[in-house]
Structure formats: structure tokens, C-alpha cells
Design a protein around this motif. Structure first.
Motif, PDB file in Angstrom:
ATOM      1  N   PHE A  46       0.782  -1.166   0.119  1.00  0.00           N
ATOM      2  CA  PHE A  46       0.043  -0.021  -0.002  1.00  0.00           C
ATOM      3  C   PHE A  46       0.975   1.103   0.104  1.00  0.00           C
ATOM      4  O   PHE A  46       2.147   1.213  -0.091  1.00  0.00           O
ATOM      5  CB  PHE A  46      -0.882   0.080   1.124  1.00  0.00           C
ATOM      6  CG  PHE A  46      -0.350   0.068   2.605  1.00  0.00           C
ATOM      7  CD1 PHE A  46      -0.440   1.291   3.227  1.00  0.00           C
ATOM      8  CD2 PHE A  46       0.089  -0.999   3.157  1.00  0.00           C
ATOM      9  CE1 PHE A  46       0.354   1.369   4.194  1.00  0.00           C
ATOM     10  CE2 PHE A  46       0.959  -0.851   4.331  1.00  0.00           C
ATOM     11  CZ  PHE A  46       0.764   0.529   4.975  1.00  0.00           C
ATOM     12  N   THR A  47       0.436   2.630  -0.328  1.00  0.00           N
ATOM     13  CA  THR A  47       0.796   3.640  -0.094  1.00  0.00           C
ATOM     14  C   THR A  47       0.714   4.276   1.316  1.00  0.00           C
ATOM     15  O   THR A  47      -0.427   4.407   1.821  1.00  0.00           O
ATOM     16  CB  THR A  47       0.463   4.459  -1.306  1.00  0.00           C
ATOM     17  OG1 THR A  47       0.599   3.769  -2.228  1.00  0.00           O
ATOM     18  CG2 THR A  47       1.326   5.669  -1.279  1.00  0.00           C
ATOM     19  N   LYS A  48       1.808   4.924   1.862  1.00  0.00           N
ATOM     20  CA  LYS A  48       1.726   5.571   3.242  1.00  0.00           C
ATOM     21  C   LYS A  48       2.434   6.954   3.348  1.00  0.00           C
ATOM     22  O   LYS A  48       3.736   6.937   2.625  1.00  0.00           O
ATOM     23  CB  LYS A  48       2.149   4.589   4.256  1.00  0.00           C
ATOM     24  CG  LYS A  48       1.984   5.266   5.571  1.00  0.00           C
ATOM     25  CD  LYS A  48       2.227   4.163   6.738  1.00  0.00           C
ATOM     26  CE  LYS A  48       2.393   4.948   8.165  1.00  0.00           C
ATOM     27  NZ  LYS A  48       1.271   5.683   8.555  1.00  0.00           N
ATOM     28  N   ASP A  49       2.034   7.936   4.043  1.00  0.00           N
ATOM     29  CA  ASP A  49       2.840   9.022   4.150  1.00  0.00           C
ATOM     30  C   ASP A  49       4.192   8.912   4.561  1.00  0.00           C
ATOM     31  O   ASP A  49       4.546   8.191   5.578  1.00  0.00           O
ATOM     32  CB  ASP A  49       2.099  10.038   5.132  1.00  0.00           C
ATOM     33  CG  ASP A  49       2.912  11.275   5.201  1.00  0.00           C
ATOM     34  OD1 ASP A  49       3.754  11.606   4.450  1.00  0.00           O
ATOM     35  OD2 ASP A  49       2.456  11.869   6.252  1.00  0.00           O
ATOM     36  N   ALA A  50       5.132   9.194   3.777  1.00  0.00           N
ATOM     37  CA  ALA A  50       6.468   8.807   4.159  1.00  0.00           C
ATOM     38  C   ALA A  50       7.133   9.394   5.546  1.00  0.00           C
ATOM     39  O   ALA A  50       7.955   8.738   6.232  1.00  0.00           O
ATOM     40  CB  ALA A  50       7.634   9.259   3.069  1.00  0.00           C
ATOM     41  N   SER A  51       6.528  10.465   5.991  1.00  0.00           N
ATOM     42  CA  SER A  51       6.994  10.945   7.318  1.00  0.00           C
ATOM     43  C   SER A  51       6.580  10.084   8.280  1.00  0.00           C
ATOM     44  O   SER A  51       6.950  10.348   9.391  1.00  0.00           O
ATOM     45  CB  SER A  51       6.482  12.565   7.512  1.00  0.00           C
ATOM     46  OG  SER A  51       4.929  12.389   7.476  1.00  0.00           O
ATOM     47  N   GLY A  52       5.698   9.223   8.383  1.00  0.00           N
ATOM     48  CA  GLY A  52       5.330   8.397   9.390  1.00  0.00           C
ATOM     49  C   GLY A  52       6.051   6.984   9.390  1.00  0.00           C
ATOM     50  O   GLY A  52       5.524   6.309  10.474  1.00  0.00           O
ATOM     51  N   LEU A  53       7.013   6.806   8.724  1.00  0.00           N
ATOM     52  CA  LEU A  53       7.681   5.391   8.635  1.00  0.00           C
ATOM     53  C   LEU A  53       8.972   5.552   9.696  1.00  0.00           C
ATOM     54  O   LEU A  53       9.500   6.640   9.942  1.00  0.00           O
ATOM     55  CB  LEU A  53       8.316   5.348   7.316  1.00  0.00           C
ATOM     56  CG  LEU A  53       7.215   5.176   6.161  1.00  0.00           C
ATOM     57  CD1 LEU A  53       8.276   5.121   4.701  1.00  0.00           C
ATOM     58  CD2 LEU A  53       6.184   4.087   6.452  1.00  0.00           C
ATOM     59  N   ILE A  54       8.986   4.460  10.198  1.00  0.00           N
ATOM     60  CA  ILE A  54      10.158   4.230  11.218  1.00  0.00           C
ATOM     61  C   ILE A  54      11.397   3.303  10.374  1.00  0.00           C
ATOM     62  O   ILE A  54      11.012   2.253  10.381  1.00  0.00           O
ATOM     63  CB  ILE A  54       9.708   3.786  12.425  1.00  0.00           C
ATOM     64  CG1 ILE A  54       8.764   4.467  13.214  1.00  0.00           C
ATOM     65  CG2 ILE A  54      10.877   3.440  13.463  1.00  0.00           C
ATOM     66  CD1 ILE A  54       7.848   3.484  13.996  1.00  0.00           C
ATOM     67  N   VAL A  55      12.367   3.908  10.338  1.00  0.00           N
ATOM     68  CA  VAL A  55      13.497   2.890   9.725  1.00  0.00           C
ATOM     69  C   VAL A  55      14.005   2.139  10.584  1.00  0.00           C
ATOM     70  O   VAL A  55      14.482   2.402  11.685  1.00  0.00           O
ATOM     71  CB  VAL A  55      14.613   3.867   8.957  1.00  0.00           C
ATOM     72  CG1 VAL A  55      15.628   3.058   8.334  1.00  0.00           C
ATOM     73  CG2 VAL A  55      14.050   4.659   7.791  1.00  0.00           C
ATOM     74  N   VAL A  56      13.929   0.828  10.190  1.00  0.00           N
ATOM     75  CA  VAL A  56      14.408  -0.493  10.999  1.00  0.00           C
ATOM     76  C   VAL A  56      15.719  -0.692  10.491  1.00  0.00           C
ATOM     77  O   VAL A  56      16.868  -1.158  11.392  1.00  0.00           O
ATOM     78  CB  VAL A  56      13.412  -1.595  11.071  1.00  0.00           C
ATOM     79  CG1 VAL A  56      13.904  -2.934  11.740  1.00  0.00           C
ATOM     80  CG2 VAL A  56      12.068  -1.205  11.506  1.00  0.00           C
ATOM     81  N   GLN A  57      16.190  -0.979   9.161  1.00  0.00           N
ATOM     82  CA  GLN A  57      17.052  -1.369   8.586  1.00  0.00           C
ATOM     83  C   GLN A  57      17.490  -0.751   7.484  1.00  0.00           C
ATOM     84  O   GLN A  57      16.658  -0.615   6.506  1.00  0.00           O
ATOM     85  CB  GLN A  57      17.423  -2.815   8.506  1.00  0.00           C
ATOM     86  CG  GLN A  57      18.619  -3.285   8.295  1.00  0.00           C
ATOM     87  CD  GLN A  57      18.677  -5.031   8.005  1.00  0.00           C
ATOM     88  OE1 GLN A  57      17.558  -5.621   8.384  1.00  0.00           O
ATOM     89  NE2 GLN A  57      19.823  -5.521   7.919  1.00  0.00           N
ATOM     90  N   SER A  58      18.661  -0.238   7.015  1.00  0.00           N
ATOM     91  CA  SER A  58      18.878   0.156   5.615  1.00  0.00           C
ATOM     92  C   SER A  58      20.078  -0.568   4.925  1.00  0.00           C
ATOM     93  O   SER A  58      21.097  -0.566   5.160  1.00  0.00           O
ATOM     94  CB  SER A  58      19.271   1.692   5.942  1.00  0.00           C
ATOM     95  OG  SER A  58      18.512   2.382   6.325  1.00  0.00           O
ATOM     96  N   PRO A  59      19.603  -1.670   4.350  1.00  0.00           N
ATOM     97  CA  PRO A  59      20.512  -2.581   3.580  1.00  0.00           C
ATOM     98  C   PRO A  59      21.381  -1.897   2.665  1.00  0.00           C
ATOM     99  O   PRO A  59      20.747  -0.959   1.801  1.00  0.00           O
ATOM    100  CB  PRO A  59      19.668  -3.797   3.069  1.00  0.00           C
ATOM    101  CG  PRO A  59      18.345  -3.776   3.478  1.00  0.00           C
ATOM    102  CD  PRO A  59      18.235  -2.371   4.026  1.00  0.00           C
ATOM    103  N   SER A  60      22.594  -2.157   2.417  1.00  0.00           N
ATOM    104  CA  SER A  60      23.230  -1.439   1.107  1.00  0.00           C
ATOM    105  C   SER A  60      23.303  -2.371  -0.101  1.00  0.00           C
ATOM    106  O   SER A  60      23.576  -3.604   0.040  1.00  0.00           O
ATOM    107  CB  SER A  60      24.698  -1.101   1.461  1.00  0.00           C
ATOM    108  OG  SER A  60      25.490  -2.313   1.799  1.00  0.00           O
TER     109      SER A  60
END
Length: 70
Positions: A46-60
């Protein structure tokens, strides 16, 4: 931290998703397209407002590297 494509993020319910991309919304903000496996061999998203996301992991990832969501 701001989410980027490929990041694993959590929403307020604690469910984790992968960010597929971003798009503008009608009120001038940014929406994130999210996806996750549903357990039946399919995906839900689905689509969600990006400002409400909590980054858990940033794989490279390297350019051209094959990536899967699982």
C-alpha cells in the motif's frame, strides 16, 4: 532518519515493510510505496505518508544487484 528505497521500515502497528519507491501526494507531501510477503506466496502493499515511517534497517545494495523482498 528518512527512509530510502530498499529500506526496511515499520509503521505504527509494528508491521515491517520494504520501501519500493516514492511519489508526491495531492497535499504536497511524499508518499512511500510499501510491500511485504503475505505468507501465501503473494505480496501485499500500500501507499503511506513517508513521514510516518520508522526505519528499522537500511541494507546496502550495489548498482545492478538483484534484490528480493522476503
Amino acid at each position: 532518519m528518512t527512509a530510502a528505497i530498499g529500506d526496511i521500515v515499520a509503521i505504527t502497528t509494528g508491521v515491517k515493510y520494504v520501501v519500493l519507491g516514492f511519489s508526491g501526494n495531492p497535499i504536497g507531501g511524499t508518499d512511500a510505496r510499501l510491500i511485504r510477503p503475505d505468507g501465501n506466496g503473494r505480496f501485499t502493499g500500500f501507499t503511506k505518508d513517508a513521514s510516518g515511517l520508522i526505519v528499522v534497517q537500511s541494507p546496502s545494495f550495489e548498482t545492478g544487484e538483484r534484490v528480493s523482498v522476503d
